[in-house]
Design a protein around this motif. Structure first.
Motif, short mmCIF file in Angstrom:
data_model
loop_
_atom_site.label_atom_id
_atom_site.label_comp_id
_atom_site.label_asym_id
_atom_site.label_seq_id
_atom_site.Cartn_x
_atom_site.Cartn_y
_atom_site.Cartn_z
N ASP A 1 0.78 -1.24 0.00
CA ASP A 1 0.00 0.00 0.00
C ASP A 1 0.81 1.29 0.00
OD1 ASP A 1 -2.52 -1.25 -0.06
OD2 ASP A 1 -2.42 -1.61 2.10
N ASN A 2 1.94 1.32 0.62
CA ASN A 2 2.73 2.55 0.73
C ASN A 2 3.90 2.53 -0.24
OD1 ASN A 2 1.18 3.74 2.80
ND2 ASN A 2 2.20 2.45 4.30
N VAL A 3 3.59 2.67 -1.53
CA VAL A 3 4.60 2.58 -2.58
C VAL A 3 4.85 3.97 -3.15
CG1 VAL A 3 5.17 1.53 -4.80
CG2 VAL A 3 3.88 0.22 -3.09
N LEU A 4 6.07 4.44 -3.00
CA LEU A 4 6.45 5.77 -3.47
C LEU A 4 6.76 5.75 -4.96
CD1 LEU A 4 7.33 8.73 -2.83
CD2 LEU A 4 9.63 7.80 -2.41
N ILE A 5 6.17 6.68 -5.70
CA ILE A 5 6.53 6.89 -7.11
C ILE A 5 7.69 7.88 -7.10
CG2 ILE A 5 5.76 7.79 -9.34
CD1 ILE A 5 4.32 5.23 -8.52
N ASP A 6 8.86 7.45 -7.58
CA ASP A 6 10.08 8.25 -7.47
C ASP A 6 10.77 8.36 -8.82
OD1 ASP A 6 12.39 9.55 -6.78
OD2 ASP A 6 12.96 8.14 -5.20
N THR A 7 10.53 9.46 -9.54
CA THR A 7 11.16 9.67 -10.84
C THR A 7 12.65 9.97 -10.72
OG1 THR A 7 10.59 12.02 -10.87
CG2 THR A 7 9.01 10.50 -11.88
N GLY A 8 13.12 10.19 -9.50
CA GLY A 8 14.55 10.41 -9.27
C GLY A 8 15.30 9.13 -8.96
N LEU B 1 -0.94 -0.27 -15.31
CA LEU B 1 0.48 -0.36 -15.66
C LEU B 1 1.02 -1.70 -15.14
CD1 LEU B 1 1.56 3.20 -14.48
CD2 LEU B 1 1.06 2.49 -16.83
N LYS B 2 1.57 -2.50 -16.04
CA LYS B 2 2.05 -3.82 -15.63
C LYS B 2 3.30 -4.21 -16.41
CE LYS B 2 0.58 -8.60 -14.95
NZ LYS B 2 -0.55 -9.53 -14.94
N VAL B 3 4.26 -4.78 -15.68
CA VAL B 3 5.44 -5.37 -16.31
C VAL B 3 5.51 -6.83 -15.91
CG1 VAL B 3 6.80 -3.25 -16.49
CG2 VAL B 3 6.96 -4.63 -14.44
N GLU B 4 6.02 -7.65 -16.80
CA GLU B 4 6.22 -9.06 -16.50
C GLU B 4 7.70 -9.38 -16.64
OE1 GLU B 4 3.51 -11.03 -19.18
OE2 GLU B 4 1.86 -10.76 -17.76
N ASP B 5 8.15 -10.42 -15.94
CA ASP B 5 9.54 -10.85 -15.98
C ASP B 5 10.44 -9.64 -15.71
OD1 ASP B 5 11.61 -12.67 -16.24
OD2 ASP B 5 11.83 -12.27 -18.39
N PHE C 1 10.56 0.92 -14.04
CA PHE C 1 9.15 0.54 -14.20
C PHE C 1 8.38 1.60 -14.99
CE2 PHE C 1 4.72 0.75 -12.92
CZ PHE C 1 4.30 -0.56 -12.99
N LEU C 2 8.57 2.87 -14.65
CA LEU C 2 7.82 3.95 -15.27
C LEU C 2 8.07 4.03 -16.77
CD1 LEU C 2 8.36 6.65 -12.50
CD2 LEU C 2 6.27 5.31 -12.92
N GLN C 3 9.32 3.89 -17.20
CA GLN C 3 9.64 3.94 -18.63
C GLN C 3 9.15 2.70 -19.36
OE1 GLN C 3 13.91 4.86 -18.22
NE2 GLN C 3 13.48 6.69 -19.44
N ARG C 4 9.33 1.54 -18.76
CA ARG C 4 8.93 0.30 -19.42
C ARG C 4 7.41 0.23 -19.63
NH1 ARG C 4 10.95 -5.67 -17.54
NH2 ARG C 4 9.38 -6.83 -18.67
N GLY D 1 -1.19 6.45 -14.86
CA GLY D 1 -1.75 5.41 -15.71
C GLY D 1 -1.14 5.45 -17.09
N LYS D 2 -1.68 4.64 -17.97
CA LYS D 2 -1.21 4.63 -19.36
C LYS D 2 -1.73 5.84 -20.10
CE LYS D 2 0.43 0.44 -21.15
NZ LYS D 2 1.84 0.70 -21.16
#
Length: 129
Positions: free
Chosen positions: A28-35, A84-88, A110-113, A126-127
């Protein structure tokens, strides 16, 4: 579909789902960090779904404003935030003792992929915004 950001102490947080070897966990407490170049999970929160240090894991380190720490790198089945989802996905696992309550950090890997779009005016990620 977008997901609303939770702003805590002027920082953007979300809920994230981790899947590993047919088990899943919500954080639940996941920081979005572009840095942050890479994403990291708090080790003690994902042990119960089998994410733990194994002999074949690579050891690395992460460095940031809060200092540095050793991590191990694990390949997980998937990671998702809203649509937003990534696999492997290779992710760092560490203690994350940064002095405040945080379950994980989502970094630029994650954000770029995923092609994430963050709209701070609307407070969404989101997308498509």
């Amino acid at each position: 579909m977008t997901l609303n950001l939770k702003i805590i102490n002027n920082l953007p947080f979300v809920t994230m789902k981790v899947e590993y070897r047919d088990k899943e966990k919500s954080l639940d407490n996941v920081l979005i960090d572009t840095g942050s170049a890479s994403s990291i999970l708090k080790a003690e929160l994902v042990e119960d779904i089998g994410i733990k240090l194994e002999p074949e894991d690579t050891i690395g380190s992460v460095r940031g404003v809060g200092g540095s720490e050793f991590v191990y790198i694990k390949n997980i089945d998937s990671l998702s935030i809203g649509n937003l989802k990534v696999e492997d996905f290779k992710i760092d696992i560490g203690e994350m003792d940064y002095g405040f309550d945080i379950d994980a950090i989502i970094g630029m890997d994650f954000l770029q992929r995923t092609g994430a779009v963050i709209d701070l005016d609307k407070g969404t990620i989101g997308k498509e915004i």
